[in-house]
Design a protein around this motif. Structure first.
Motif, PDB file in Angstrom:
ATOM      1  N   LEU A 160       0.811  -1.218   0.000  1.00  0.00           N
ATOM      2  CA  LEU A 160       0.000   0.000   0.000  1.00  0.00           C
ATOM      3  C   LEU A 160       0.843   1.266   0.000  1.00  0.00           C
ATOM      4  O   LEU A 160       0.315   2.368  -0.204  1.00  0.00           O
ATOM      5  CB  LEU A 160      -0.928   0.009   1.226  1.00  0.00           C
ATOM      6  CG  LEU A 160      -2.002  -1.081   1.274  1.00  0.00           C
ATOM      7  CD1 LEU A 160      -2.800  -0.973   2.568  1.00  0.00           C
ATOM      8  CD2 LEU A 160      -2.926  -0.984   0.074  1.00  0.00           C
ATOM      9  N   PHE A 161       2.157   1.127   0.238  1.00  0.00           N
ATOM     10  CA  PHE A 161       3.000   2.322   0.310  1.00  0.00           C
ATOM     11  C   PHE A 161       3.122   3.027  -1.031  1.00  0.00           C
ATOM     12  O   PHE A 161       3.487   4.193  -1.089  1.00  0.00           O
ATOM     13  CB  PHE A 161       4.395   1.954   0.833  1.00  0.00           C
ATOM     14  CG  PHE A 161       4.459   1.798   2.325  1.00  0.00           C
ATOM     15  CD1 PHE A 161       4.423   2.910   3.145  1.00  0.00           C
ATOM     16  CD2 PHE A 161       4.541   0.549   2.901  1.00  0.00           C
ATOM     17  CE1 PHE A 161       4.484   2.783   4.526  1.00  0.00           C
ATOM     18  CE2 PHE A 161       4.601   0.402   4.278  1.00  0.00           C
ATOM     19  CZ  PHE A 161       4.567   1.524   5.094  1.00  0.00           C
ATOM     20  N   ASP A 162       2.855   2.321  -2.138  1.00  0.00           N
ATOM     21  CA  ASP A 162       2.950   2.992  -3.441  1.00  0.00           C
ATOM     22  C   ASP A 162       1.649   3.697  -3.813  1.00  0.00           C
ATOM     23  O   ASP A 162       1.545   4.269  -4.899  1.00  0.00           O
ATOM     24  CB  ASP A 162       3.356   2.005  -4.540  1.00  0.00           C
ATOM     25  CG  ASP A 162       2.311   0.886  -4.722  1.00  0.00           C
ATOM     26  OD1 ASP A 162       1.224   0.969  -4.130  1.00  0.00           O
ATOM     27  OD2 ASP A 162       2.622  -0.069  -5.448  1.00  0.00           O
ATOM     28  N   GLU A 163       0.649   3.657  -2.906  1.00  0.00           N
ATOM     29  CA  GLU A 163      -0.630   4.351  -3.104  1.00  0.00           C
ATOM     30  C   GLU A 163      -1.297   3.954  -4.419  1.00  0.00           C
ATOM     31  O   GLU A 163      -1.897   4.769  -5.114  1.00  0.00           O
ATOM     32  CB  GLU A 163      -0.407   5.871  -3.059  1.00  0.00           C
ATOM     33  CG  GLU A 163       0.152   6.351  -1.726  1.00  0.00           C
ATOM     34  CD  GLU A 163       0.465   7.834  -1.725  1.00  0.00           C
ATOM     35  OE1 GLU A 163       0.434   8.444  -2.817  1.00  0.00           O
ATOM     36  OE2 GLU A 163       0.759   8.379  -0.650  1.00  0.00           O
ATOM     37  N   GLY A 164      -1.149   2.664  -4.757  1.00  0.00           N
ATOM     38  CA  GLY A 164      -1.808   2.142  -5.943  1.00  0.00           C
ATOM     39  C   GLY A 164      -1.110   2.464  -7.254  1.00  0.00           C
ATOM     40  O   GLY A 164      -1.638   2.148  -8.321  1.00  0.00           O
ATOM     41  N   LYS A 165       0.069   3.035  -7.214  1.00  0.00           N
ATOM     42  CA  LYS A 165       0.762   3.421  -8.448  1.00  0.00           C
ATOM     43  C   LYS A 165       1.531   2.263  -9.068  1.00  0.00           C
ATOM     44  O   LYS A 165       1.911   2.338 -10.233  1.00  0.00           O
ATOM     45  CB  LYS A 165       1.704   4.586  -8.176  1.00  0.00           C
ATOM     46  CG  LYS A 165       1.000   5.855  -7.733  1.00  0.00           C
ATOM     47  CD  LYS A 165       1.990   6.978  -7.467  1.00  0.00           C
ATOM     48  CE  LYS A 165       1.284   8.240  -7.002  1.00  0.00           C
ATOM     49  NZ  LYS A 165       2.254   9.338  -6.721  1.00  0.00           N
ATOM     50  N   GLU A 198       5.579   3.955  -9.302  1.00  0.00           N
ATOM     51  CA  GLU A 198       6.203   4.509  -8.096  1.00  0.00           C
ATOM     52  C   GLU A 198       7.511   3.756  -7.846  1.00  0.00           C
ATOM     53  O   GLU A 198       7.519   2.626  -7.361  1.00  0.00           O
ATOM     54  CB  GLU A 198       5.259   4.377  -6.893  1.00  0.00           C
ATOM     55  CG  GLU A 198       5.855   4.885  -5.575  1.00  0.00           C
ATOM     56  CD  GLU A 198       6.339   6.316  -5.674  1.00  0.00           C
ATOM     57  OE1 GLU A 198       7.556   6.507  -5.800  1.00  0.00           O
ATOM     58  OE2 GLU A 198       5.498   7.231  -5.646  1.00  0.00           O
ATOM     59  N   LYS A 236      10.217   4.902  -3.549  1.00  0.00           N
ATOM     60  CA  LYS A 236       9.960   4.706  -2.118  1.00  0.00           C
ATOM     61  C   LYS A 236      10.593   3.449  -1.537  1.00  0.00           C
ATOM     62  O   LYS A 236      10.988   3.431  -0.382  1.00  0.00           O
ATOM     63  CB  LYS A 236       8.449   4.666  -1.861  1.00  0.00           C
ATOM     64  CG  LYS A 236       7.761   6.012  -1.973  1.00  0.00           C
ATOM     65  CD  LYS A 236       6.310   5.912  -1.528  1.00  0.00           C
ATOM     66  CE  LYS A 236       5.636   7.271  -1.547  1.00  0.00           C
ATOM     67  NZ  LYS A 236       4.228   7.197  -1.091  1.00  0.00           N
TER      68      LYS A 236
END
Length: 785
Positions: free
Chosen positions: A202-207, A211, A214
């Motif tokens: 989930l840290f990539d916020e769906g990208k 992404e 990070k």
């Protein structure tokens, strides 16, 4: 033959003890600086060598190409990369991701900032960080902490089984404490949170693959798999995933592997790099050491040639007796090597003296393993330095012709011209003077920041970290003490930085203004003696009403008119929190002097208080401090009392004594070597002109005239050095001061002081040597004619 070389070398070193001591000290100073650089380089090469599977661990690097065909390399990679490599390719045994997390960590009723990361549980199966207490996380929802973090959060308590919380991270149970090995690793951390794979994703916020900035991705390949096999599969992944990139400035993604052993030292600059030393920085350090050693080597050359007249007849007699040039060459080289070995011993002693310095431990040799390999490199380097330093004098001295030196031609010219040597003296003192101006400027700025007027009361105010002591409980106890005038609290002490939030002047407004915001307790204005220019102070007790104080800069930035008209207006701390402006305080410097005064909000919030301020009446400081320490210890016996007077707190935070001390040491070494070089030149000049001095004295010249005759050329050299270094030092000093919004000025007090020190040191050296020559007996100088 070697035995004879050694005997003659020792005799000559002992015979000319003063020159020998000067040479040994100069070479030792240069060697010590080089040893620090060598140790740092060795430590960089040893990074991560404590991991059992280090030969099979790789980091995935991302090469990003834009539409304009520019390429940038990132140490990070997309979050899906780890699972793709593990699931789709049989050569990968395990993979893990590491993502930086932000926010205060709550543990043991304390809220502190730490260097924190979220990792897959498999991270601990790949890396072999030593656990000194507890065990590695067996699964998600757990965490490990460093020994220093354990002490900060829990003191003497056992941290195993305690719970840590951070915004965005579920409560995590501490399962282990990691040994202090991060100083020898490219990864640095205080806390590692082990999260489930779905949470990590989930840290990539769906990208997804879009992404790439990070997550750090690490893989453990199977036994027998080479790096080339891993490298061969990565381009195909890049080509496949580049087709699905979102429209924008990115043209394509490329991936490559980086073995754990090749991460440090870093041969290329990567975006989002970790904590591995950069090769450029290491080369600069080694360059500083080599320049220092080169200055010392030239001093050795100058001093050796300065007393070459006393060796000329020795060379002539030995050549007449049948000695070959290579034998004389070997003799003089042996003396140089013996001197360098003696310098090695002194350099080791000097190294042991500077080792405990905080700057050296933090930035140069922290975590370095001192083994026989490092010792052997020191010895080898010292011998090589001795050979190189002695090469030129040995060639010059062994080239003397017997017919010339045996005719007592003391005016024999050793080197054709001395412009190079004069240039070296100017360069040495120019560098030393430039370094002195820069250092004095830095010291003045740091002292100004440490003792300057911040606009609030710092004297007789005790600053106490609350740790896990309830604010109201401690304040109730301290207000009973005689000599305590006011007690208040704050989330973060003034004088450094603080938390910022985006403030809105209207609810739902898209335009936000970044502002510093501090949680404070009642009586805060009186405790720090802030000036209220409009409105009224915060309530004397915590209330549910949202009332705040702002500074004059906030009034201007928020476009609230003047200070009086701003009182009673509201601003929005977020879309759901409205706060009424109770009063406006006069602008003061609440952050570092790096920044100009920014918008400030003071809000009364009990949960956010982490420090207590206690204003003490003059004359009661010692007694109140002792009684406060006793009360603190009774309320929390697990924690060490860390209360400090606010002025001492600011001084320690901004003076940077450790860094300045180490730079002052390097400056002292630089000036010492430059002075030794000047001594060599003066000695050479007076020895070669000794008969001229004798003749002038016989003809009636006075001592003062002779001293000026011998000194004027060197005074010119010092003046030229000053003319070169003063403008460069002024520019360098202001380049440093431009980093600060509030800074000192570079004037005569800096430039005049530094140049005066240069003239005094140079004058002492020149005058002592020339005075001895000028007051000598002319009969002795002319007696051998």
């Amino acid at each position: 033959m070697l035995q004879n070389y050694f005997k003659i070398a020792v005799r000559n070193i002992w015979k000319h003890r003063l020159f020998s001591i000067i040479n040994i000290f100069g070479l030792a100073s240069g060697l010590m600086v080089c040893f620090l650089a060598i140790a740092h380089i060795k430590g960089a090469l040893d990074y991560d060598n404590f991991h059992p599977n280090r030969d099979r661990i790789y980091r995935i690097v991302t090469d990003v190409e834009t539409k304009e065909n520019s390429k940038t390399a990132f140490a990070t990679s997309p979050l899906p990369m780890a699972e793709t490599l593990l699931d789709d390719y049989g050569i990968v045994e395990n993979s893990a991701r590491l993502v930086r997390t932000y926010g205060e960590v709550l543990g043991n009723e304390k809220r502190l900032d730490f260097l924190t990361f979220a990792v897959d549980a498999s991270f601990f199966k790949i890396f072999g960080y030593q656990i000194v207490q507890g065990q590695v996380p067996a699964g998600p929802g757990t965490a490990v902490i460093s020994q220093e973090t354990a002490e900060k959060l829990f003191g003497k308590k056992d941290p195993i089984g305690e719970v840590l919380e951070q915004e965005g991270i579920a409560p995590s149970i501490i399962t282990g404490v990691i040994a202090d090995t991060t100083s020898r690793s490219h990864l640095r951390f205080d806390i590692l949170f082990a999260l489930p794979k779905e949470k990590m994703s989930l840290f990539d916020e769906g990208k997804g693959w879009n992404e790439y900035g990070k997550s750090y991705t690490y893989v453990l390949v199977k036994q027998g798999i080479s790096e080339s096999q891993l490298q061969n599969i990565l381009p195909a992944i890049g080509e496949r995933e580049s087709t699905g990139l979102a429209p924008g400035g990115i043209k394509s993604l490329g991936f490559r592997s980086q073995s754990l052993s090749s991460i440090s030292p870093a041969m290329e600059e990567l975006m989002n790099s970790t904590y591995e030393p950069q090769i450029n920085g290491l080369m600069v350090e080694m360059g500083v050491g080599l320049v220092t050693l080169l200055m010392a080597a030239f001093n050795y050359i100058n001093l050796t040639l300065a007393r070459s007249m006393s060796r000329a007849r020795e060379v002539g007699i030995r050549k007449t007796s049948g000695a070959l040039r290579w034998q004389l060459l070997g003799q003089f080289m042996a003396e140089s090597v013996i001197l360098s070995l003696l310098a090695l011993g002194l350099a080791y002693v000097m190294l042991e003296l500077v080792k405990p310095m905080a700057f050296v431990q933090q930035w140069l040799i922290g975590g370095v393993v001192w083994d026989w390999k490092l010792g052997a490199s020191f010895v080898t380097f010292s011998i090589a330095a001795g050979l190189l330093a002695g090469l030129l004098p040995a060639k010059v001295l062994s080239n003397f012709q017997p017919a010339e030196v045996l005719r007592s031609r003391n005016g024999l010219k050793i080197i054709r011209g001395i412009s190079l040597r004069k240039t070296l003296i100017v360069l040495q003192f120019s560098i030393s003077l430039l370094a002195m101006i820069a250092l004095v400027t830095m010291m003045r700025q740091q002292y100004y920041m440490a003792t300057g007027d911040y606009g609030f009361q710092t004297k007789n105010v005790l600053n106490i970290p609350l740790n896990n002591i309830p604010y109201e409980r401690l304040s109730n106890e301290l207000t009973k003490l005689a000599g305590v005038e006011h007690v208040s609290g704050i989330s973060e002490p003034f004088g450094h930085f603080g938390a910022t939030e985006h403030i809105k002047t209207k609810r739902g407004d898209e335009n936000t203004i970044q502002s510093f915001i501090f949680d404070v307790a009642p009586d805060f204005i009186k405790t720090l003696k802030l000036t209220l220019v409009a409105g009224k102070d915060l309530p004397e007790k915590f209330t549910s009403a949202r009332q705040i104080l702002i500074n004059e800069e906030a009034v201007k930035t928020f476009n609230l008119g003047d200070s009086r008209s701003a009182v009673g207006k509201s601003i929005w701390l977020n879309d759901s929190t409205e706060a009424e402006i109770s009063g406006v305080v006069k602008d003061f410097r609440f952050t570092s002097f790096n920044w100009e005064i920014k918008p400030l909000i003071l809000r009364p919030e009990l949960p956010g208080l982490r420090y207590m301020h206690v204003a003490v009446a003059p004359g009661s400081e010692n007694r109140v401090l002792a009684e406060t320490k006793n009360i603190y210890t009774k309320l929390n016996s697990y924690e060490t009392f860390e209360g400090k007077w606010f002025d001492d707190f600011l001084y320690e935070r901004h003076a940077h004594i450790d860094d300045i001390s180490f730079m002052a040491l390097l400056l002292g070494i630089s000036f010492s070597i430059a002075c030794l070089g000047l001594l060599g030149m003066v000695t050479y000049n007076t020895q070669t002109r000794i008969k001229e001095v004798g003749i002038r004295k016989v003809m009636g010249a006075e001592v003062a005239q002779i001293i000026w005759l011998l000194s004027r050329d060197f005074v010119k050299l010092l003046t030229i050095a000053g003319a070169v270094a003063l403008p460069l030092g002024y520019v360098a000093g202001y380049a440093f001061l431009m980093n600060f919004a509030y800074h000192v000025n570079i004037g005569f007090e800096t430039l005049g002081l530094c140049f005066g020190v240069l003239l005094i040191l140079g004058g002492l050296i020149i005058s002592t040597r020339t005075y001895k020559a000028a007051t000598g007996n002319p009969v002795e100088a002319l007696g051998n004619e």
